[in-house]
Scaffold this motif. Sequence first.
Motif, PDB file in Angstrom:
ATOM      1  N   MET A   1       0.838  -1.220   0.000  1.00 33.75           N
ATOM      2  CA  MET A   1       0.000   0.000   0.000  1.00 33.75           C
ATOM      3  C   MET A   1       0.862   1.254   0.000  1.00 33.75           C
ATOM      4  N   ASN A   2       0.644   2.114  -0.964  1.00 30.84           N
ATOM      5  CA  ASN A   2       1.376   3.384  -0.996  1.00 30.84           C
ATOM      6  C   ASN A   2       0.459   4.501  -0.512  1.00 30.84           C
ATOM      7  N   PRO A   3       0.793   5.171   0.583  1.00 33.04           N
ATOM      8  CA  PRO A   3      -0.053   6.277   1.018  1.00 33.04           C
ATOM      9  C   PRO A   3       0.242   7.539   0.205  1.00 33.04           C
ATOM     10  N   ALA A   4      -0.791   8.249  -0.169  1.00 31.22           N
ATOM     11  CA  ALA A   4      -0.630   9.529  -0.879  1.00 31.22           C
ATOM     12  C   ALA A   4      -1.954  10.268  -0.786  1.00 31.22           C
TER      13      ALA A   4
ATOM     14  N   GLY B   1       1.201  12.587  -4.760  1.00 27.93           N
ATOM     15  CA  GLY B   1       0.244  11.779  -5.506  1.00 27.93           C
ATOM     16  C   GLY B   1       0.577  10.305  -5.536  1.00 27.93           C
ATOM     17  N   PHE B   2      -0.482   9.494  -5.605  1.00 24.52           N
ATOM     18  CA  PHE B   2      -0.300   8.130  -6.088  1.00 24.52           C
ATOM     19  C   PHE B   2      -0.470   8.272  -7.594  1.00 24.52           C
ATOM     20  N   VAL B   3       0.612   8.012  -8.338  1.00 24.54           N
ATOM     21  CA  VAL B   3       0.627   8.386  -9.749  1.00 24.54           C
ATOM     22  C   VAL B   3       0.411   7.163 -10.637  1.00 24.54           C
ATOM     23  N   VAL B   4      -0.617   7.263 -11.477  1.00 28.68           N
ATOM     24  CA  VAL B   4      -0.897   6.196 -12.437  1.00 28.68           C
ATOM     25  C   VAL B   4      -0.484   6.672 -13.823  1.00 28.68           C
ATOM     26  N   HIS B   5       0.385   5.908 -14.457  1.00 29.73           N
ATOM     27  CA  HIS B   5       0.768   6.198 -15.843  1.00 29.73           C
ATOM     28  C   HIS B   5      -0.172   5.427 -16.760  1.00 29.73           C
ATOM     29  N   LEU B   6      -1.050   6.165 -17.456  1.00 30.39           N
ATOM     30  CA  LEU B   6      -1.926   5.525 -18.436  1.00 30.39           C
ATOM     31  C   LEU B   6      -1.146   5.408 -19.735  1.00 30.39           C
ATOM     32  N   HIS B   7      -0.871   4.179 -20.115  1.00 30.66           N
ATOM     33  CA  HIS B   7      -0.056   3.959 -21.316  1.00 30.66           C
ATOM     34  C   HIS B   7      -0.954   3.662 -22.521  1.00 30.66           C
ATOM     35  N   ILE B   8      -0.527   4.160 -23.676  1.00 32.39           N
ATOM     36  CA  ILE B   8      -1.210   3.822 -24.930  1.00 32.39           C
ATOM     37  C   ILE B   8      -0.157   3.831 -26.028  1.00 32.39           C
ATOM     38  N   ASP B   9      -0.281   2.943 -27.007  1.00 34.66           N
ATOM     39  CA  ASP B   9       0.746   2.949 -28.062  1.00 34.66           C
ATOM     40  C   ASP B   9       0.387   3.990 -29.142  1.00 34.66           C
ATOM     41  N   VAL B  10       1.396   4.306 -29.954  1.00 31.40           N
ATOM     42  CA  VAL B  10       1.224   5.410 -30.910  1.00 31.40           C
ATOM     43  C   VAL B  10       0.125   5.135 -31.947  1.00 31.40           C
ATOM     44  N   PRO B  11       0.031   3.943 -32.528  1.00 31.37           N
ATOM     45  CA  PRO B  11      -1.052   3.726 -33.503  1.00 31.37           C
ATOM     46  C   PRO B  11      -2.441   3.960 -32.901  1.00 31.37           C
ATOM     47  N   ARG B  12      -2.639   3.513 -31.669  1.00 27.78           N
ATOM     48  CA  ARG B  12      -3.917   3.713 -31.004  1.00 27.78           C
ATOM     49  C   ARG B  12      -4.152   5.201 -30.706  1.00 27.78           C
ATOM     50  N   GLN B  13      -3.074   5.874 -30.304  1.00 31.34           N
ATOM     51  CA  GLN B  13      -3.172   7.321 -30.051  1.00 31.34           C
ATOM     52  C   GLN B  13      -3.633   8.042 -31.319  1.00 31.34           C
ATOM     53  N   LEU B  14      -3.000   7.684 -32.453  1.00 35.51           N
ATOM     54  CA  LEU B  14      -3.345   8.330 -33.726  1.00 35.51           C
ATOM     55  C   LEU B  14      -4.821   8.136 -34.035  1.00 35.51           C
ATOM     56  N   GLN B  15      -5.317   6.928 -33.787  1.00 31.76           N
ATOM     57  CA  GLN B  15      -6.751   6.660 -34.021  1.00 31.76           C
ATOM     58  C   GLN B  15      -7.627   7.549 -33.138  1.00 31.76           C
ATOM     59  N   ARG B  16      -7.306   7.553 -31.849  1.00 34.73           N
ATOM     60  CA  ARG B  16      -8.165   8.292 -30.907  1.00 34.73           C
ATOM     61  C   ARG B  16      -8.138   9.787 -31.151  1.00 34.73           C
ATOM     62  N   LEU B  17      -7.003  10.293 -31.653  1.00 29.78           N
ATOM     63  CA  LEU B  17      -6.852  11.745 -31.813  1.00 29.78           C
ATOM     64  C   LEU B  17      -7.095  12.195 -33.253  1.00 29.78           C
TER      65      LEU B  17
ATOM     66  N   HIS C   1     -10.020  -1.518  -9.082  1.00 26.95           N
ATOM     67  CA  HIS C   1      -9.712  -2.686  -8.250  1.00 26.95           C
ATOM     68  C   HIS C   1      -8.225  -2.675  -7.858  1.00 26.95           C
ATOM     69  N   LEU C   2      -7.356  -2.396  -8.831  1.00 21.71           N
ATOM     70  CA  LEU C   2      -5.912  -2.328  -8.520  1.00 21.71           C
ATOM     71  C   LEU C   2      -5.630  -1.242  -7.485  1.00 21.71           C
ATOM     72  N   LEU C   3      -6.338  -0.125  -7.626  1.00 14.75           N
ATOM     73  CA  LEU C   3      -6.107   0.983  -6.682  1.00 14.75           C
ATOM     74  C   LEU C   3      -6.600   0.628  -5.279  1.00 14.75           C
ATOM     75  N   ASP C   4      -7.686  -0.145  -5.206  1.00 17.78           N
ATOM     76  CA  ASP C   4      -8.138  -0.605  -3.887  1.00 17.78           C
ATOM     77  C   ASP C   4      -7.010  -1.352  -3.177  1.00 17.78           C
ATOM     78  N   LEU C   5      -6.231  -2.100  -3.969  1.00 20.88           N
ATOM     79  CA  LEU C   5      -5.159  -2.903  -3.379  1.00 20.88           C
ATOM     80  C   LEU C   5      -3.890  -2.098  -3.119  1.00 20.88           C
ATOM     81  N   ARG C   6      -3.652  -1.084  -3.954  1.00 24.13           N
ATOM     82  CA  ARG C   6      -2.334  -0.435  -3.939  1.00 24.13           C
ATOM     83  C   ARG C   6      -2.287   0.957  -3.320  1.00 24.13           C
ATOM     84  N   TRP C   7      -3.394   1.689  -3.408  1.00 23.59           N
ATOM     85  CA  TRP C   7      -3.354   3.086  -2.979  1.00 23.59           C
ATOM     86  C   TRP C   7      -4.113   3.294  -1.690  1.00 23.59           C
TER      87      TRP C   7
END
Length: 185
Positions: A1-4, A98-114, A167-173
């Motif tokens: 558990m990381n407190p923040a 902060g408890f910092v979450v890096h939301l990752h996305i690859d470039v092809p998917r980014q191009l689609q979304r944007l 769910h992950l944050l319930d366990l980690r943050w």
Amino acid sequence: MNPAPNLVLVGPMGSGKSSIGRRLAERFGLAFLDADREIEAQAGASIATIFECAGEADFRAREQAVLATLLAGEGTVIATGGGAVVDPRTRRLLRERGFVVHLHIDVPRQLQRLARDRTRPLLAADDREQVLRRLAETRDPLYAEVADLRFDTASMNANDTVARLGHLLDLRWQMAAVPAGSTAP
Ligand code: S3P
């Protein structure tokens, strides 16, 4: 558990920081703050206009100041702009506050979304793919440096992402008050 005291989302344009952040805030019953919208409200101008009239350096100074203010609070979910991690002062505050979450996305998917986006000044280029690849090269190590958790958003819709990530944050943050200025663990 990381407190923040705050939950913070970092990651590149199009990774879903604002939409996921808003839903996570609802799930945890916390206030949602979007750094880009705060910058616009304070400036009374859109990000595109700030870039055009005052330049990127002015935008980055505003971004640093706004994040310092938002991170001084507690019990919030904060969506940052994709370039927020470039400033070393912001990286230090992110780790401290902060408890910092890096939301990752690859470039092809980014191009689609944007694909239809005309609001982001850095994408006003002929070769968007090259821009996004270059940004990923310089920024991915910085996202990794500040992140407590890396989460890949590419293959899921927003509801599934929030369910899994929540769910992950319930366990980690563990939301906990940390005095401003104390050293991150
Ligand atoms: C930027 C990302 C944008 C916004 C500005 C600059 C960047 O935010 O802050 O256009 O440098 O990557 P989003 O990541 O929310 O699109």
